[in-house]
Design a protein around this motif. Structure first.
Motif, PDB file in Angstrom:
ATOM      1  N   MET A   1       0.846  -1.176   0.000  1.00 27.88           N
ATOM      2  CA  MET A   1       0.000   0.000   0.000  1.00 27.88           C
ATOM      3  C   MET A   1       0.894   1.244   0.000  1.00 27.88           C
ATOM      4  SD  MET A   1      -2.612   1.297   3.021  1.00 27.88           S
ATOM      5  CE  MET A   1      -3.981   0.289   2.509  1.00 27.88           C
ATOM      6  N   THR A   2       0.412   2.267  -0.682  1.00 27.45           N
ATOM      7  CA  THR A   2       1.058   3.575  -0.635  1.00 27.45           C
ATOM      8  C   THR A   2       0.055   4.603  -0.121  1.00 27.45           C
ATOM      9  OG1 THR A   2       0.491   4.097  -2.925  1.00 27.45           O
ATOM     10  CG2 THR A   2       2.643   3.068  -2.533  1.00 27.45           C
ATOM     11  N   ALA A   3       0.563   5.670   0.452  1.00 27.15           N
ATOM     12  CA  ALA A   3      -0.272   6.758   0.954  1.00 27.15           C
ATOM     13  C   ALA A   3       0.142   8.048   0.272  1.00 27.15           C
ATOM     14  CB  ALA A   3      -0.125   6.887   2.463  1.00 27.15           C
ATOM     15  N   LYS A   4      -0.846   8.862  -0.033  1.00 29.28           N
ATOM     16  CA  LYS A   4      -0.585  10.167  -0.647  1.00 29.28           C
ATOM     17  C   LYS A   4      -1.449  11.214   0.036  1.00 29.28           C
ATOM     18  CE  LYS A   4       0.215   8.176  -5.206  1.00 29.28           C
ATOM     19  NZ  LYS A   4      -0.260   8.089  -6.583  1.00 29.28           N
ATOM     20  N   ILE A   5      -0.933  12.432   0.088  1.00 33.13           N
ATOM     21  CA  ILE A   5      -1.702  13.567   0.587  1.00 33.13           C
ATOM     22  C   ILE A   5      -1.682  14.647  -0.483  1.00 33.13           C
ATOM     23  CG2 ILE A   5      -1.826  15.419   2.293  1.00 33.13           C
ATOM     24  CD1 ILE A   5      -0.609  13.595   4.330  1.00 33.13           C
ATOM     25  N   ASN A   6      -2.872  15.141  -0.820  1.00 33.90           N
ATOM     26  CA  ASN A   6      -2.963  16.307  -1.700  1.00 33.90           C
ATOM     27  C   ASN A   6      -2.724  17.521  -0.805  1.00 33.90           C
ATOM     28  OD1 ASN A   6      -3.632  18.488  -3.230  1.00 33.90           O
ATOM     29  ND2 ASN A   6      -5.644  17.771  -3.822  1.00 33.90           N
ATOM     30  N   GLN A  36       6.568   7.691   5.073  1.00 33.56           N
ATOM     31  CA  GLN A  36       6.835   6.257   4.991  1.00 33.56           C
ATOM     32  C   GLN A  36       6.041   5.664   3.827  1.00 33.56           C
ATOM     33  OE1 GLN A  36       8.737   4.585   7.444  1.00 33.56           O
ATOM     34  NE2 GLN A  36       8.174   2.471   7.212  1.00 33.56           N
ATOM     35  N   ASN A  37       6.703   5.421   2.720  1.00 30.78           N
ATOM     36  CA  ASN A  37       6.104   4.755   1.561  1.00 30.78           C
ATOM     37  C   ASN A  37       7.111   3.762   1.024  1.00 30.78           C
ATOM     38  OD1 ASN A  37       3.437   5.266   0.749  1.00 30.78           O
ATOM     39  ND2 ASN A  37       3.959   7.286  -0.001  1.00 30.78           N
ATOM     40  N   PRO A  38       6.736   2.538   0.742  1.00 32.66           N
ATOM     41  CA  PRO A  38       5.387   2.008   0.960  1.00 32.66           C
ATOM     42  C   PRO A  38       5.058   1.931   2.442  1.00 32.66           C
ATOM     43  CG  PRO A  38       6.878   0.253   0.277  1.00 32.66           C
ATOM     44  CD  PRO A  38       7.648   1.538   0.196  1.00 32.66           C
ATOM     45  N   VAL A  39       3.761   1.864   2.713  1.00 35.05           N
ATOM     46  CA  VAL A  39       3.267   1.802   4.080  1.00 35.05           C
ATOM     47  C   VAL A  39       3.582   0.422   4.663  1.00 35.05           C
ATOM     48  CG1 VAL A  39       1.153   1.833   5.470  1.00 35.05           C
ATOM     49  CG2 VAL A  39       1.418   3.443   3.567  1.00 35.05           C
ATOM     50  N   PRO A  40       4.167   0.380   5.863  1.00 40.26           N
ATOM     51  CA  PRO A  40       4.385  -0.924   6.501  1.00 40.26           C
ATOM     52  C   PRO A  40       3.054  -1.632   6.735  1.00 40.26           C
ATOM     53  CG  PRO A  40       5.513   0.824   7.702  1.00 40.26           C
ATOM     54  CD  PRO A  40       4.647   1.478   6.688  1.00 40.26           C
ATOM     55  N   GLU A  41       3.055  -2.928   6.589  1.00 42.09           N
ATOM     56  CA  GLU A  41       1.819  -3.700   6.712  1.00 42.09           C
ATOM     57  C   GLU A  41       1.097  -3.424   8.031  1.00 42.09           C
ATOM     58  OE1 GLU A  41       0.469  -8.371   6.652  1.00 42.09           O
ATOM     59  OE2 GLU A  41       2.216  -7.769   5.464  1.00 42.09           O
ATOM     60  N   GLU A  45      -3.911  -0.301   8.426  1.00 42.65           N
ATOM     61  CA  GLU A  45      -5.211   0.012   9.013  1.00 42.65           C
ATOM     62  C   GLU A  45      -5.261   1.472   9.471  1.00 42.65           C
ATOM     63  OE1 GLU A  45      -7.935  -1.376  12.789  1.00 42.65           O
ATOM     64  OE2 GLU A  45      -6.644  -2.877  11.842  1.00 42.65           O
ATOM     65  N   GLY A  46      -4.176   1.962  10.029  1.00 49.48           N
ATOM     66  CA  GLY A  46      -4.109   3.352  10.459  1.00 49.48           C
ATOM     67  C   GLY A  46      -4.204   4.324   9.297  1.00 49.48           C
ATOM     68  N   VAL A  47      -3.589   3.971   8.170  1.00 49.74           N
ATOM     69  CA  VAL A  47      -3.665   4.836   6.980  1.00 49.74           C
ATOM     70  C   VAL A  47      -5.100   4.902   6.469  1.00 49.74           C
ATOM     71  CG1 VAL A  47      -2.956   5.059   4.567  1.00 49.74           C
ATOM     72  CG2 VAL A  47      -1.264   4.539   6.314  1.00 49.74           C
ATOM     73  N   VAL A  48      -5.779   3.773   6.431  1.00 53.48           N
ATOM     74  CA  VAL A  48      -7.176   3.757   5.975  1.00 53.48           C
ATOM     75  C   VAL A  48      -8.052   4.563   6.938  1.00 53.48           C
ATOM     76  CG1 VAL A  48      -9.186   2.279   5.552  1.00 53.48           C
ATOM     77  CG2 VAL A  48      -6.927   1.602   4.696  1.00 53.48           C
ATOM     78  N   THR A  49      -7.807   4.429   8.225  1.00 53.20           N
ATOM     79  CA  THR A  49      -8.562   5.212   9.207  1.00 53.20           C
ATOM     80  C   THR A  49      -8.297   6.703   9.021  1.00 53.20           C
ATOM     81  OG1 THR A  49      -8.520   3.395  10.787  1.00 53.20           O
ATOM     82  CG2 THR A  49      -8.961   5.589  11.678  1.00 53.20           C
ATOM     83  N   ALA A  50      -7.041   7.065   8.792  1.00 50.92           N
ATOM     84  CA  ALA A  50      -6.698   8.473   8.546  1.00 50.92           C
ATOM     85  C   ALA A  50      -7.388   8.985   7.286  1.00 50.92           C
ATOM     86  CB  ALA A  50      -5.189   8.641   8.440  1.00 50.92           C
ATOM     87  N   GLN A  51      -7.394   8.168   6.245  1.00 48.39           N
ATOM     88  CA  GLN A  51      -8.071   8.554   5.000  1.00 48.39           C
ATOM     89  C   GLN A  51      -9.556   8.802   5.258  1.00 48.39           C
ATOM     90  OE1 GLN A  51      -7.833   6.532   0.800  1.00 48.39           O
ATOM     91  NE2 GLN A  51      -9.307   5.408   2.029  1.00 48.39           N
ATOM     92  N   THR A  60      -5.115   9.669   0.234  1.00 53.38           N
ATOM     93  CA  THR A  60      -5.449   8.543  -0.620  1.00 53.38           C
ATOM     94  C   THR A  60      -4.554   7.361  -0.261  1.00 53.38           C
ATOM     95  OG1 THR A  60      -5.950  10.069  -2.421  1.00 53.38           O
ATOM     96  CG2 THR A  60      -5.678   7.762  -3.013  1.00 53.38           C
ATOM     97  N   ALA A  61      -5.190   6.229   0.012  1.00 49.44           N
ATOM     98  CA  ALA A  61      -4.472   4.974   0.255  1.00 49.44           C
ATOM     99  C   ALA A  61      -4.715   4.067  -0.938  1.00 49.44           C
ATOM    100  CB  ALA A  61      -4.965   4.319   1.536  1.00 49.44           C
ATOM    101  N   GLU A  62      -3.641   3.565  -1.532  1.00 45.89           N
ATOM    102  CA  GLU A  62      -3.771   2.723  -2.724  1.00 45.89           C
ATOM    103  C   GLU A  62      -2.968   1.440  -2.521  1.00 45.89           C
ATOM    104  OE1 GLU A  62      -2.216   5.207  -5.820  1.00 45.89           O
ATOM    105  OE2 GLU A  62      -4.093   6.301  -6.040  1.00 45.89           O
ATOM    106  N   ASP A  63      -3.560   0.326  -2.973  1.00 50.84           N
ATOM    107  CA  ASP A  63      -2.859  -0.966  -2.927  1.00 50.84           C
ATOM    108  C   ASP A  63      -1.889  -1.080  -4.060  1.00 50.84           C
ATOM    109  OD1 ASP A  63      -3.902  -2.115  -0.612  1.00 50.84           O
ATOM    110  OD2 ASP A  63      -5.747  -2.632  -1.673  1.00 50.84           O
TER     111      ASP A  63
END
Length: 63
Positions: A1-6, A36-41, A45-51, A60-63
């Motif tokens: 998973m990767t995380a991005k912020i606009n 931190q990208n890629p997101v540690p496994e 869950e924390g990234v999805v909650t933040a999103q 944006t959290a993307e697989d």
């Protein structure tokens, strides 16, 4: 998973950092950023909650 912020839409509320400091931090300019990208496994869950919790929907959290 990767995380991005606009970052153009970020209001610097810090919620993402509170929820998932393993991935997000407040940058020197005061806006949230991904450190931190890629997101540690174990942080996915924390990234999805933040999103889902971002009041301006700029994460944006993307697989």
């Amino acid at each position: 998973m990767t995380a991005k912020i606009n970052r153009d839409g970020c209001i610097a509320c810090g919620m993402c950092v509170e929820i998932c400091p393993e991935v997000f931090h407040m940058a020197d300019d005061g806006l949230a950023d991904v450190h931190q990208n890629p997101v540690p496994e174990e942080a996915e869950e924390g990234v999805v909650t933040a999103q889902d919790s971002c009041p301006v929907s700029v994460i944006t959290a993307e697989d």
